[in-house]
Design a protein around this motif. Sequence first.
Motif, short mmCIF file in Angstrom:
data_model
loop_
_atom_site.label_atom_id
_atom_site.label_comp_id
_atom_site.label_asym_id
_atom_site.label_seq_id
_atom_site.Cartn_x
_atom_site.Cartn_y
_atom_site.Cartn_z
N THR A 67 31.82 53.91 35.77
CA THR A 67 32.90 53.07 35.24
C THR A 67 34.27 53.69 35.47
O THR A 67 35.24 52.98 35.70
N HIS A 68 34.34 55.04 35.40
CA HIS A 68 35.65 55.67 35.63
C HIS A 68 35.53 57.17 35.84
O HIS A 68 34.45 57.75 35.74
N LEU A 69 36.65 57.77 36.13
CA LEU A 69 36.66 59.13 36.69
C LEU A 69 36.39 60.26 35.70
O LEU A 69 36.24 61.40 36.12
N HIS A 70 36.35 59.99 34.41
CA HIS A 70 36.19 61.11 33.47
C HIS A 70 34.82 61.78 33.61
O HIS A 70 33.81 61.11 33.81
N SER A 71 34.83 63.10 33.43
CA SER A 71 33.63 63.89 33.72
C SER A 71 32.44 63.56 32.83
O SER A 71 31.30 63.79 33.21
N ASP A 72 32.70 63.04 31.61
CA ASP A 72 31.55 62.65 30.77
C ASP A 72 30.88 61.38 31.32
O ASP A 72 29.79 61.03 30.88
N HIS A 73 31.51 60.75 32.29
CA HIS A 73 30.92 59.54 32.91
C HIS A 73 30.34 59.81 34.30
O HIS A 73 29.44 59.12 34.73
N CYS A 74 30.92 60.80 34.98
CA CYS A 74 30.49 60.99 36.38
C CYS A 74 29.99 62.41 36.68
O CYS A 74 29.65 62.70 37.82
N GLY A 166 43.89 51.25 32.86
CA GLY A 166 44.50 51.57 31.56
C GLY A 166 43.98 52.91 31.07
O GLY A 166 44.67 53.92 31.14
N HIS A 167 42.71 52.93 30.64
CA HIS A 167 42.10 54.20 30.24
C HIS A 167 42.09 55.16 31.43
O HIS A 167 42.35 56.36 31.28
N THR A 168 41.77 54.65 32.60
CA THR A 168 42.01 55.35 33.87
C THR A 168 42.52 54.29 34.86
O THR A 168 42.32 53.09 34.63
N GLY A 185 32.35 50.41 29.59
CA GLY A 185 32.79 51.80 29.74
C GLY A 185 33.61 52.25 28.54
O GLY A 185 33.21 52.03 27.39
N ASP A 186 34.77 52.83 28.80
CA ASP A 186 35.65 53.28 27.71
C ASP A 186 36.80 52.30 27.49
O ASP A 186 37.78 52.64 26.83
N HIS A 187 36.71 51.11 28.08
CA HIS A 187 37.83 50.18 27.93
C HIS A 187 37.99 49.73 26.48
O HIS A 187 39.10 49.65 25.95
ZN LIG Z 1 36.87 58.07 29.51
#
Ligand SMILES: [Zn+2]
Length: 321
Positions: A67-74, A166-168, A185-187
């Motif tokens: 969903t996005h670039l943050h390390s807890d997601h990827c 927005g969040h990323t 995701g984190d939206h």
């Molecule tokens: Zn995030």
Amino acid sequence: MLTQVADNVYRKVVPLPNNPLREINAYIITGEKNLLIDTGFNRPECEEALKTAFSELGITNTDLFITHLHSDHCGLVPKFSTRSSKIFASETDGELINFEVGNLYWRILDDLFVKYGFPKAEFGRNTDIHPGRKYCHDARVDFKYVTEGDVLQYADLELEVILTPGHTPGHACLYDANKKILFCGDHILGTITPNICIELGVENPLKDYLDSLAKIEKLDVQLLLTSHGTPIDDMYARIKELQLHHQERLEEVLTVLGTQWKTSYMVARDMTWEIDCKDWEDFPQPQKWFATGEAISHLQYLFFTGKIKREEKNGIYYYRK
Ligand SMILES: [Zn+2]
């Protein structure tokens, strides 16, 4: 814990030890082809949790959607992709994810934060200032980029890609219009407000975020699957709360700012925070980083709407009414 949340859709709660977020919800869609949506940090506890879920579901191979670039997601993408896996992400975040491998990305991000008012001295005290840096993926990823309106088919789901910056800057959701399911995701999160922060190449993330909330508000959603926390029953009520939260935060930032030139860090220090610390000096370093990021996004929004002034002095942004 592995929970079935819809036909062929499972939520795996993956632990994030010693992190205020505590857990991330990874989603697994099973069928002829499988799809894993987000992974957790690159750390053994997360890897173990996903492996357990895979063995419970009898899965050995999966495609991935990030969903996005943050390390807890990827963070675990390189570990859970095989040669036959397709790995989907938006181009904007996919490029940043690959740029995160190595130190250059983090150095540029640090410099950006210094420009936006985070004191350089604060970095010296803790090199792990950003938890995402410590548990970042360790190899480049061969992404298949998706964009607005692309449709991914898994089991009986037709998942349309909805970009929600927005969040990323390249945050992406997946939406099944027939089943009225949104993987967001984190939206949108239920228990916390998604952190809105500057990123490389982004100047007004709060405007992007509020525009993306308005975009999602138009969708017909009955099952909202968030990346953190428990499910949200009423997405529309939560969107209203988030919009109100940011309006109140904008007003608070205006009040805190006053007519003296201040950096975002000085503004963050004087804002109210729901955190169990007696004062700003007591904040853990990463929380100061996130708080300053929040202050920046609200200050930049006010600057771009003409409500406040901004001046660069010695390479650092200062704001005032
Ligand atoms: Zn995030």
